[in-house]
Design a protein around this motif. Structure first.
Motif, short mmCIF file in Angstrom:
data_model
loop_
_atom_site.label_atom_id
_atom_site.label_comp_id
_atom_site.label_asym_id
_atom_site.label_seq_id
_atom_site.Cartn_x
_atom_site.Cartn_y
_atom_site.Cartn_z
N UNK A 1 8.72 -18.60 10.99
CA UNK A 1 7.93 -17.57 11.74
C UNK A 1 8.27 -16.67 10.98
N UNK A 2 7.47 -15.79 10.67
CA UNK A 2 7.82 -14.32 9.87
C UNK A 2 6.62 -13.13 10.90
N UNK A 3 7.80 -11.99 11.09
CA UNK A 3 6.82 -10.78 11.81
C UNK A 3 6.83 -9.45 11.60
N UNK A 4 5.55 -9.09 11.27
CA UNK A 4 5.43 -8.21 9.94
C UNK A 4 5.12 -6.78 11.45
N UNK A 5 6.18 -5.99 10.98
CA UNK A 5 5.48 -4.58 11.79
C UNK A 5 6.28 -3.39 11.16
N UNK A 6 4.32 -2.09 11.24
CA UNK A 6 4.93 -1.25 10.15
C UNK A 6 6.27 -0.30 10.89
N UNK A 7 6.45 0.67 10.12
CA UNK A 7 7.31 1.68 10.01
C UNK A 7 6.94 2.42 10.59
N UNK B 1 0.61 -1.00 0.17
CA UNK B 1 0.01 -0.06 0.23
C UNK B 1 0.84 0.95 -0.05
N UNK B 2 0.85 2.28 1.46
CA UNK B 2 1.48 3.14 1.19
C UNK B 2 2.25 3.40 2.69
N UNK B 3 2.39 1.83 2.71
CA UNK B 3 3.40 2.03 4.19
C UNK B 3 4.57 0.57 3.84
N UNK B 4 5.73 1.16 4.86
CA UNK B 4 6.40 0.01 5.08
C UNK B 4 6.48 -0.54 6.02
N UNK B 5 7.67 -1.65 5.75
CA UNK B 5 7.21 -3.02 6.97
C UNK B 5 8.55 -3.27 7.04
N UNK B 6 8.24 -3.85 7.88
CA UNK B 6 9.49 -4.51 8.35
C UNK B 6 9.77 -6.04 8.54
N UNK B 7 10.16 -6.91 8.36
CA UNK B 7 9.68 -8.65 8.34
C UNK B 7 11.15 -9.15 9.53
N UNK B 8 11.06 -9.81 10.34
CA UNK B 8 11.59 -10.47 10.75
C UNK B 8 11.28 -11.86 11.01
N UNK B 9 12.18 -12.83 10.14
CA UNK B 9 12.41 -14.09 10.10
C UNK B 9 12.77 -15.18 10.35
N UNK B 10 12.27 -15.92 11.33
CA UNK B 10 13.08 -17.27 12.30
C UNK B 10 12.06 -19.02 11.52
N UNK B 11 14.20 -19.24 11.09
CA UNK B 11 13.33 -20.45 11.44
C UNK B 11 13.17 -21.37 12.36
N UNK B 12 12.47 -22.04 12.73
CA UNK B 12 11.81 -23.28 13.19
C UNK B 12 11.54 -24.46 13.19
N UNK B 13 12.61 -24.96 13.48
CA UNK B 13 13.20 -26.97 12.78
C UNK B 13 12.88 -27.97 14.19
N UNK B 14 12.15 -28.91 13.58
CA UNK B 14 12.33 -29.81 15.25
C UNK B 14 12.33 -31.17 14.53
N UNK B 15 12.68 -32.14 14.92
CA UNK B 15 13.00 -33.13 14.93
C UNK B 15 11.43 -33.40 14.55
N UNK B 16 11.18 -34.92 13.20
CA UNK B 16 9.74 -35.54 13.15
C UNK B 16 9.27 -34.86 12.12
N UNK B 17 9.64 -33.46 11.21
CA UNK B 17 9.30 -33.14 10.25
C UNK B 17 9.49 -32.27 10.40
#
Length: 268
Positions: free
Chosen positions: A91-97, A70-86
């Motif tokens: 995990x993504x957290x989106x915050x507006x500027x 749209x007309x706003x800028x966002x910051x995305x923090x991407x975190x991988x989450x891996x466990x045994x068992x497939x």
């Protein structure tokens, strides 16, 4: 906003409460929902950006991304989450500027207001200081000009302990000294005029007395001359000269004597 998706892009959960699957007619899950197909445009745009950078591969570590929606800028923090068992989730957290910048903008606004208030206060202080300094100097300049034009009634009413106060007191002392000196000169001039007037009057009296004495001497001389002429007349009569010659000569001498005596009398 926060959402969880698998490495292949299927949605697991969202903080908005959106279901990660579509429902069939009996309200049972029908098909799984891809994150890029989310009804939330911000989540869909964030998932699309994450998948463009990773494909179907799990990110090796945390990542920070930025996007515009749209007309706003966002910051995305991407975190991988891996466990045994497939289990391999992203995990993504989106915050507006604006979430980050709101406090900064608020602080900037407060800073600008403080700067403006400081500038206004400084301007007022500088104006007051300039007025506090310039007004006595202007009064001093006007008083000096007035004294230079002959007005010795000016005095500076400046009671300060700084250099301007010292200068004002020095000016008042100078003005008093000049006024006293001028008054002494005026008194001396008046006294000198009185002495000159008295001396002139005495000289006139002496001149009048001398003139009167001179006139008296002239009158006395004429009287003596008249007596001498009379004696000469009598002597000539005794010489038996022609009477008419003697009479004419005597008349001429008597006429001259009479004119000279009238002139001397008129001078008295």
């Amino acid at each position: 906003q926060t959402f969880i998706m698998e490495s292949d892009g299927h949605l697991v959960a969202t903080s908005s409460g959106e279901l990660p699957c579509t429902l069939a007619g009996d309200s049972r899950p029908a098909t799984r929902l891809r994150a890029i197909d989310s009804r939330d445009p911000v989540i869909a745009a964030g998932a699309r950006l994450i998948l463009q950078g990773t494909g179907r591969m799990m990110p090796a570590a945390d990542r920070s991304l930025t996007m515009e929606a749209g007309r706003e800028r966002y910051f995305i923090e991407v975190t991988p989450f891996v466990l045994d068992g497939g289990i391999s989730w992203i995990i993504a957290t989106i915050l507006p500027e604006s979430h980050y910048m709101e406090a900064i903008d608020s602080a900037n606004r407060r800073t600008v207001l403080l700067i403006l208030a400081s500038m206004v206060a400084m301007a007022l202080v500088m104006w007051g200081l300039a007025h506090w300094i310039s007004q006595p100097l202007r009064l001093l300049t006007d008083s000096v000009n007035a004294v230079a034009k002959g007005d010795l009634s000016r005095k500076l009413d400046i009671d300060r302990d700084d250099e301007i106060g010292i200068l004002a007191r020095s000016f008042n002392a100078m003005q008093a000294a000049v006024s006293a000196h001028r008054e002494d000169i005026s008194l001396s001039h008046t006294a000198l005029e009185d002495r000159v007037t008295a001396r002139t009057r005495d000289i006139r009296k002496l001149s009048l007395a001398l003139e009167q004495s001179h006139n008296m001497v002239m009158i006395t001389a004429h009287l003596g001359l008249g007596a001498l002429l009379w004696a000469v007349y009598l002597g000539l009569r005794g010489l038996q000269l022609a009477p008419w010659i003697i009479d004419i000569g005597f008349v001429v001498l008597a006429l001259l004597f009479w004119l000279d005596r009238n002139r001397a009398t008129s001078l008295v």
